[in-house]
Enzyme design. Structure first.
Site, short mmCIF file in Angstrom:
data_model
loop_
_atom_site.label_atom_id
_atom_site.label_comp_id
_atom_site.label_asym_id
_atom_site.label_seq_id
_atom_site.Cartn_x
_atom_site.Cartn_y
_atom_site.Cartn_z
N TRP B 311 0.72 -1.11 0.04
CA TRP B 311 -0.12 -0.14 -0.09
C TRP B 311 1.00 1.35 -0.11
O TRP B 311 0.76 2.15 -0.55
CB TRP B 311 -0.82 0.02 1.24
CG TRP B 311 -1.75 1.43 1.33
CD1 TRP B 311 -2.89 1.53 0.90
CD2 TRP B 311 -1.19 2.30 1.95
NE1 TRP B 311 -3.33 2.77 1.22
CE2 TRP B 311 -2.27 3.26 2.08
CE3 TRP B 311 -0.17 2.73 2.95
CZ2 TRP B 311 -2.38 4.76 2.72
CZ3 TRP B 311 -0.31 4.00 3.44
CH2 TRP B 311 -1.26 4.78 3.30
N HIS B 312 1.88 0.99 0.70
CA HIS B 312 2.80 2.33 1.02
C HIS B 312 3.37 2.89 -0.50
O HIS B 312 3.53 4.00 -0.76
CB HIS B 312 3.99 2.10 1.95
CG HIS B 312 3.75 2.47 3.32
ND1 HIS B 312 2.80 1.48 4.02
CD2 HIS B 312 3.73 3.33 4.04
CE1 HIS B 312 2.43 1.86 5.24
NE2 HIS B 312 3.23 3.22 5.26
N GLY B 313 3.89 1.95 -1.18
CA GLY B 313 4.70 2.29 -2.48
C GLY B 313 4.67 1.19 -3.54
O GLY B 313 4.81 -0.12 -3.08
N PHE B 474 2.37 8.56 -1.26
CA PHE B 474 1.55 7.20 -1.22
C PHE B 474 0.32 7.61 -1.57
O PHE B 474 -0.52 6.60 -1.50
CB PHE B 474 1.94 6.69 0.18
CG PHE B 474 3.36 6.34 0.41
CD1 PHE B 474 4.16 6.26 -0.43
CD2 PHE B 474 3.80 6.58 1.84
CE1 PHE B 474 5.80 5.94 0.07
CE2 PHE B 474 4.86 6.51 2.13
CZ PHE B 474 5.86 6.32 1.40
#
Lengths: 356, 474
Positions: B311-313, B474
C-alpha cells in the site's frame, strides 16, 4: 491567541441560549477578530526578532563596508576615469595602481561581490560615469548562473554596511530582501553554529579552518584607496580553490542583453564600455570551455561591442589562485592586470581613432 | 481564508464552502486527477446505496465485491501498472527473453491510496449495517475534506460523517488549540524533517560510497525524519480540521516509546493499522482454511503487513519493509515463551525500569533496521546497506565527517529539533503539553507560541528546494 469569550457548542445548547438572543455570528466575529489580531501581533513579534537578528548579529566580516568607500571615490573622481565593474574577481585580482600608471587615468575598482546580481553591479555605476569615461565590465562566469536580480542575502549585507546602496536596488529587489530576511537570519544562525564549532576546534586542536582564513582576509582594512583588496596577496590558501558554479546551467542571453542595453545607454552619454573576463583557474576553465565560449560569443554578438580578448587569455594555472577559481594571489593579479592594461590601451586607442 | 469565512457561512451551505475549498486544493495540483477522484466518489456513492438497499445477502455481497473490485482496480491502474510492467520486464530479462511492452509512467493522483482505503472501509461498513450517506455533497466532502485528503488520517464514515452534518459553532479555545497543533506540525516538518533530509539523501543516494557506520547513522536519522515529517503533516491536518470544529482520528501516539513491534503498530499510523485490522486481518482470520487457526493467524498477520508495505509504494522495497515487520511480529508471537524465560534468567523482570528501557531501545532498533528498505532507492541498495553494516568501524568519524560536511548546521539544528520532539513525546506519557499550557497564565502560552514561531523562522529549512511530505507520494 485565545479569546476569553465563551461561545462553545455546549453554551449554545444550554438553557441560557434559550433565554438570551443567539449570539453565534457576532461572537464568532469578535473571537475571530481577536484571534486574528493576536496572531498577527505574534507573527509581527516573531518577525521583529528575526529582523533584530539580521540587524544586530554582526556580518561574517566588514568586507561590504568597502562599498561606501568605493561609491565615494566613484562620485568624486573627475572624467576621464576608468571604472571597473563586476564581482569579487576584480576586488581580489586587480592592481589599479598599475592601470593608472599605464593609462594616466584614475581608476576606481567597484568589484565587490558577484552575488549582488548583474543588475545591481551595473546600476551602482551608471549614475556616476561621465563622458569620456571608460567602464570595464568583468563578470565572473558564475554571474550567468546567478539570477540577474542577485541574492537578497548579499544585497542585505551591502545595504547594512552602506545604506546608500539601497538606491541602486529595484523595488522588486527591495521586496525580495524583506521576504528573505528570515533566510538571512537563518544563514546567520548557521554561521554562528559553524563559528562556534570552529572556535572549539581551534581552541582544542589549534586548527584554523579554511573559511576562517577567507573571512579574516576579506575585511575592509584589506582594501586600498582604489578599491583593490590586498590582504590575501601573499597568503597561500590551504587546499584547492573552491570551484565556481556549474556553467551548464548558465542563462547567457538575459545577462548579455542587460549588458548590451547598458552599453547602448553609455554610448549615448559618450562613455566607452569594454567587456573583459575574470581570471579563471585552468581545470575549471577546461571543464566549462564550451559554456565560457558561448558567453564570449554572446558578448560579441552586438556590433561595435568592445571585447578585446578571448576568455582563455585569462586562463591561469591553479596555483596562482587563492580561495576560489576566480580569486588570484599576487603573481596572478600582476599577470591579469598586465593583460587587462593591454586591452584597455587597445580599446582607448580604438575609441580615440573612431572619435567615440 | 477558509477559517475566516467558515463561521459566517450558514450551516446548510457550509458543506458547499468546504467542498469548494477541497476542490480548489486538490484541483490546483492537477485538474485531471480531480475528475478521476470525482468518478470514484460518484461510483462508490451509488454502489453504497445499492448495497444498503439490497436485502438478499448474496446479492449484497456481490455489490460489495463489485465496489471493492472497482476501487482496487482503480488504485491498481494508477499506482501499480507501471510497477508490474517493470517487474514483468525484469522477469523476462532474467529468463533471457525480450519483453515487448515499453516503459511508461502514469500520473499518480495525490492521496489515491488514502482515499481508496477510506472508500473501501466505507462500503464494507455499509454492508455490515452502517447507514449509507444519502447526501452526495456531504459524502463527497467526507472523501475530499481538504486537511486529510492527501495523507490521511484514513477516516471512517461513522467518525466523520456525523460531524459534517452537525453545526459547528465558533470556539476560540478550540481554534487556538488547532492553530497550536498546526504550529507544532510545522516545527516538526521544517525544523526536524527538512533539516535532516539533505544528510539522509546524501547517504542513501550513494550507499556504495559510504561505510556501514555512516549508513547506520543515516538510517537512525531517517527514523526521526519520517516520524517528524508524517506526524508533522498529521498535526497540521488535525489542527486545520480542529479550527473548523472537526475532530479527525489521531495517527500517532509516541511511537518511538513502543515496547514491542506490535506496540509500535498500535502507535504508528494508527488509522492505517486500525483499517488493516478491521478490513484485512480480522476477515482473513475468519476465513475457513485447512491449517490450524494459530498458524493461519500468523499467516494472516504476515499477509496483512505485506499488504501494508505494498500500500505504501509500488516498489519491492516497500513490500520487503512490510514483510520484515510481519516477520518481526510472527517471530515475536512464536518465541514469546522463550523470551520470557530469557528475561527471567537475566533478572530483568525484577528490574522493571531497565526492562522497559531495553524493550523500547530494542524496538526502536528493529523499526530502524526495517527503515533501510523503506528509504532505499532500490532493493539492491537495501541489501548492500544491510550487508555492509559492519564496515567503517575502525575509523567511524572520518566517514561521518565527510557525510555531514555540506550540511553540518542543518544536521545540528535537526538533531536539536528531534530532541525537543522526543522530549515532548516522553513528557506526554503523563500529561499532554496542551493540558499543561492550558493551566498556565495567558502570557506563558503566548510566549510559547512566540518561541515556536521564532524557532520555525530561524531554525527551519525555509530556503532552497523544500522536500515534499514523504507520505504525499503514497
Amino acid at each position: 491567541m485565545e479569546a476569553a469569550i465563551p461561545s462553545t457548542s455546549q453554551d449554545n445548547a444550554g438553557g441560557a441560549a434559550a433565554v438570551l438572543p443567539k449570539p453565534a455570528v457576532p461572537s464568532a466575529a469578535r473571537g475571530l477578530l481577536r484571534l486574528f489580531v493576536e496572531g498577527v501581533l505574534l507573527l509581527l513579534c516573531a518577525y521583529a526578532t528575526v529582523a533584530a537578528f539580521v540587524l544586530f548579529v554582526p556580518e561574517v566580516n566588514d568586507y561590504h563596508r568597502a562599498s561606501a568607500m568605493k561609491h565615494e571615490r566613484l562620485a568624486a573622481l573627475p572624467a576621464p576615469k576608468i571604472v571597473l565593474a563586476g564581482g569579487s574577481n576584480l576586488a581580489f585580482g586587480i592592481d589599479s595602481a598599475m592601470i593608472e600608471a599605464a593609462t594616466g587615468r584614475k581608476v576606481v575598482n567597484m568589484g565587490m561581490d558577484g552575488f549582488l546580481g548583474v543588475r545591481f553591479l551595473l546600476a551602482e555605476v551608471e549614475p556616476y560615469v561621465k563622458a569620456s569615461d571608460l567602464v570595464v565590465i568583468a563578470l565572473e562566469h558564475d554571474s550567468y548562473v546567478i539570477p540577474i536580480e542577485g541574492n537578497p542575502d548579499n544585497q542585505l549585507a551591502i545595504v547594512k554596511a552602506n545604506p546608500g546602496a539601497l538606491e541602486y536596488l529595484t523595488t522588486q529587489q527591495k521586496l525580495a530582501i524583506l521576504k528573505a530576511s528570515h533566510v538571512v537570519a537563518h544563514a546567520k544562525v548557521d554561521r554562528l553554529i559553524v563559528d562556534f564549532s570552529q572556535t572549539v576546534q581551534q581552541k582544542l586542536l589549534g586548527i584554523e579552518s579554511k573559511s576562517q582564513l577567507a573571512e579574516h582576509v576579506g575585511s575592509f582594512a584589506g582594501f586600498n584607496a582604489q578599491g583593490d583588496l590586498t590582504s590575501h596577496l601573499d597568503i597561500r590558501y590551504p587546499g584547492k580553490p573552491m570551484d565556481g558554479m556549474d556553467l551548464r546551467r548558465a542563462a547567457i542571453e538575459p545577462v548579455a542583453r542587460l549588458m548590451h542595453e547598458f552599453e547602448q545607454r553609455m554610448q549615448k552619454r559618450n562613455v566607452t564600455v569594454m567587456f573583459s573576463y575574470p581570471p579563471v583557474a585552468e581545470p575549471y576553465f577546461k571543464r566549462y570551455r564550451k559554456n565560457i565560449e558561448s558567453i564570449d560569443a554572446a558578448l560579441r554578438s552586438e556590433p561595435g561591442a568592445h571585447v578585446p580578448s578571448r576568455p582563455d587569455t585569462f586562463e591561469l594555472p591553479e596555483d596562482l589562485f587563492f580561495d576560489t577559481v576566480y580569486h588570484v594571489r599576487r603573481e596572478g593579479r600582476a599577470i591579469r592586470t598586465r593583460k587587462l592594461v593591454d586591452d584597455i590601451r587597445a580599446t582607448l586607442a580604438e575609441t580615440t581613432a573612431t572619435g567615440q | 481564508v477558509v477559517l475566516a469565512t467558515f463561521f459566517f457561512v450558514p450551516h446548510r451551505a457550509r458543506w458547499v464552502w468546504l467542498l469548494a475549498a477541497s476542490f480548489y486544493f486538490y484541483g490546483s495540483y492537477n485538474p485531471l486527477v480531480l475528475a478521476q477522484l470525482l468518478l470514484s466518489i460518484g461510483v462508490t456513492y451509488w454502489l453504497s446505496l445499492r448495497i444498503e438497499a439490497e436485502t438478499e445477502p448474496t446479492r449484497k455481497k456481490r455489490w460489495l465485491k463489485t465496489s471493492i473490485g472497482l476501487l482496487v482496480a482503480n488504485l491498481f491502474a494508477f499506482k501499480y501498472t507501471a510497477f508490474v510492467n517493470e517487474s514483468v520486464r525484469s522477469a523476462f530479462e532474467l529468463a533471457g527473453l525480450t519483453y515487448p511492452v515499453p516503459e511508461f509512467h502514469i500520473l499518480l493522483p495525490l492521496g489515491i491510496s488514502f482515499y481508496t482505503f477510506q472508500l473501501i472501509g466505507y462500503v464494507v461498513d455499509v454492508s455490515r449495517g452502517t447507514k449509507a450517506e444519502r447526501h452526495l455533497g456531504i459524502f463527497a466532502l467526507f472523501v475530499m475534506f481538504f486537511p486529510k485528503l492527501v495523507s490521511g488520517p484514513i477516516e471512517r464514515g461513522k467518525g466523520l460523517l456525523p460531524q459534517l452534518h452537525t453545526e459547528q459553532f465558533f470556539d476560540s479555545a478550540r481554534v487556538a488549540s488547532g492553530l497550536r497543533l498546526m504550529l507544532w506540525g510545522l516545527f516538526k516538518k521544517v525544523v526536524v524533517a527538512d533539516q535532516l533530509a539533505m544528510t539522509i539523501q546524501a547517504a542513501y543516494d550513494k550507499p556504495h560510497e559510504h561505510s556501514g557506520v555512516v549508513m547506520i547513522f543515516a538510517t537512525w536519522l531517517f527514523a526521526f525524519q519520517v516520524y517528524c515529517d508524517f506526524s508533522g503533516y498529521t498535526d497540521i491536518a488535525l489542527g486545520a480540521a480542529e479550527t473548523l470544529g472537526y475532530k479527525l482520528s489521531p495517527n500517532f501516539n509516541r511511537p518511538y516509546f513502543a515496547t514491542s513491534v506490535g506496540d509500535f503498530w498500535k502507535r504508528w499510523h494508527m488509522s492505517l493499522s486500525n483499517w488493516l485490522t478491521d478490513y484485512v486481518y480480522n476477515p482473513l482470520t475468519k476465513t475457513k482454511v485447512s491449517m490450524k487457526w494459530f498458524y493461519w493467524m500468523l499467516c494472516s498477520l504476515f499477509i496483512t503487513f505485506v499488504i501494508s508495505g505494498f500500500w505504501h509504494g509500488a516498489a519491492w522495497t516497500f513490500v520487503l519493509w512490510g514483510a520484515l515487520h510481519g516477520t518481526y511480529l510472527v517471530l515475536a508471537i512464536m518465541t514469546q515463551k522463550q523470551w520470557r524465560k530469557v528475561h527471567e534468567r537475566l533478572g530483568l523482570l525484577k528490574r522493571q525500569r531497565l526492562h522497559l528501557r531495553l524493550k523500547i531501545a530494542s524496538t526502536f532498533c528493529l523499526v530502524s533496521l526495517a527503515y533501510v528498505f523503506f528509504r532505499s532507492n532500490t532493493t539492491a541498495d537495501a541489501f548492500y546497506i544491510l550487508t555492509h553494516f559492519h564496515t567503517g568501524w575502525t575509523e567511524p568519524f572520518s566517514g561521518l565527517k565527510e557525510l555531514v560536511r555540506d550540511n553540518r548546521t542543518g544536521l545540528i539544528l535537526g538533531l536539536c529539533g528531534a530532541a525537543v520532539v522526543m522530549a515532548v513525546d516522553w513528557f506526554e506519557a503523563k500529561t499532554t503539553v496542551a493540558q499543561v499550557l492550558a493551566a498556565r497564565p495567558r502570557w506563558v502560552r503566548l510566549a510559547v507560541y512566540y518561541a515556536g514561531a521564532v524557532a520555525i523562522l530561524l531554525f527551519g529549512a525555509l530556503s532552497g528546494p523544500r522536500p515534499q511530505f514523504i507520505y504525499v507520494r503514497f
